[in-house]
Design a protein around this motif. Structure first.
Motif, PDB file in Angstrom:
ATOM      1  N   GLN A 278       0.838  -1.200   0.000  1.00 17.67           N
ATOM      2  CA  GLN A 278       0.000   0.000   0.000  1.00 17.67           C
ATOM      3  C   GLN A 278       0.873   1.250   0.000  1.00 17.67           C
ATOM      4  O   GLN A 278       1.889   1.314   0.680  1.00 17.67           O
ATOM      5  CB  GLN A 278      -0.938  -0.006   1.205  1.00 17.67           C
ATOM      6  N   PHE A 279       0.427   2.241  -0.786  1.00 15.50           N
ATOM      7  CA  PHE A 279       1.120   3.515  -0.914  1.00 15.50           C
ATOM      8  C   PHE A 279       0.162   4.615  -0.471  1.00 15.50           C
ATOM      9  O   PHE A 279      -0.990   4.651  -0.915  1.00 15.50           O
ATOM     10  CB  PHE A 279       1.567   3.748  -2.363  1.00 15.50           C
ATOM     11  N   PHE A 280       0.654   5.500   0.373  1.00 15.26           N
ATOM     12  CA  PHE A 280      -0.210   6.488   1.004  1.00 15.26           C
ATOM     13  C   PHE A 280      -0.080   7.873   0.385  1.00 15.26           C
ATOM     14  O   PHE A 280       1.000   8.262  -0.094  1.00 15.26           O
ATOM     15  CB  PHE A 280       0.105   6.593   2.496  1.00 15.26           C
ATOM     16  N   GLY A 281      -1.181   8.596   0.421  1.00 18.66           N
ATOM     17  CA  GLY A 281      -1.192   9.987   0.020  1.00 18.66           C
ATOM     18  C   GLY A 281      -0.760  10.881   1.167  1.00 18.66           C
ATOM     19  O   GLY A 281      -0.480  10.401   2.268  1.00 18.66           O
ATOM     20  N   PRO A 282      -0.736  12.203   0.935  1.00 22.57           N
ATOM     21  CA  PRO A 282      -0.254  13.145   1.950  1.00 22.57           C
ATOM     22  C   PRO A 282      -1.248  13.397   3.073  1.00 22.57           C
ATOM     23  O   PRO A 282      -0.879  13.955   4.111  1.00 22.57           O
ATOM     24  CB  PRO A 282      -0.008  14.422   1.151  1.00 22.57           C
TER      25      PRO A 282
END
Lengths: 112, 115
Positions: B104-108
């Motif tokens: 999983q890659f997260f936003g700001p």
């Protein structure tokens, strides 16, 4: 649900020192990720490591899935390494995707 | 590739209002998850969407809802805001194709303040 414990909760080190952060989890996992949360709140991916060992520059990580723990090593610490480090796991399931469960984090402070 | 984007970045609302947050996943990613981060409760899973369907839901009241569009973009809505809803809301995307790993890659994040 799965439990994730991180230790130590806080760590203060001099620049140049090495550190080891630990993550224990209570069940089998499909996914284990280490993140660094920057001062603005964004989670930066460090490692995807459900098992084995990986290295990326001064950082390395090891997950021993059979013993349900993971370690994050930071060598030659720099002030930019300061922040909160999170371990997050996804429980192994036959039913498809499970959520990421986060530990409470380790707050690392590197002193110049 | 552009990362996960979230809008707005900051939001101030008053109790009783409702709010809609938006998340655009990494191009090609089909799964979008939402998390809430507060000092007291840490990072908690809200829900996950895949191909416009909610696949998984965390332990939050019905005031929290979401949806996913055909282009994989997702929105979450919080109705009848309470002071305790003040938090950083993070969106994450992952590919979830056959044989893929669910990294999983997260936003700001969107920082919501309820007054």
């Amino acid at each position: 649900g799965i439990q994730v414990e991180q230790s130590p909760p806080d760590l203060i080190l001099q620049e140049g020192a090495n550190s080891t952060l630990r993550c224990n989890f209570s069940d089998s996992v499909n996914n284990l990720q280490w993140f660094h949360q920057n001062p603005w709140g964004q989670l930066i991916n460090l490692f995807y490591i459900p098992s084995g060992t990986k290295q990326n520059g001064r950082l390395s990580a090891t997950t021993v899935a059979t013993e349900r723990y993971s370690l994050l090593y930071i060598s030659s610490s720099q002030t930019t390494d300061s922040g909160v480090y999170f371990c997050a796991v996804e429980r192994a399931s036959n039913f498809g995707n499970e959520k990421l469960t986060f530990g409470t984090g380790t707050r690392l402070t590197i002193i110049p | 590739k552009a990362g996960v984007t979230q809008t707005p970045r900051y939001l101030i609302k008053t109790r009783g209002q409702q709010v809609t947050l938006s998340c655009s996943p990494i191009s090609g990613h089909r799964s979008v998850s939402w998390y809430q981060q507060t000092p007291g409760q840490g990072l908690q899973f809200l829900f996950e969407y895949f191909s416009e369907t909610q696949r998984n839901k965390g332990n939050f009241p019905g005031r929290f809802s979401g949806r996913q569009f055909s282009n994989s973009r997702s929105e979450m809505n919080v109705s009848t805001l309470e002071l305790g809803d003040s938090a950083l809301y993070l969106c994450a995307s992952s590919w979830w194709g056959e044989g893929s790993r669910n990294e999983q890659f997260f936003g700001p994040g969107t920082r919501l303040t309820v007054l």
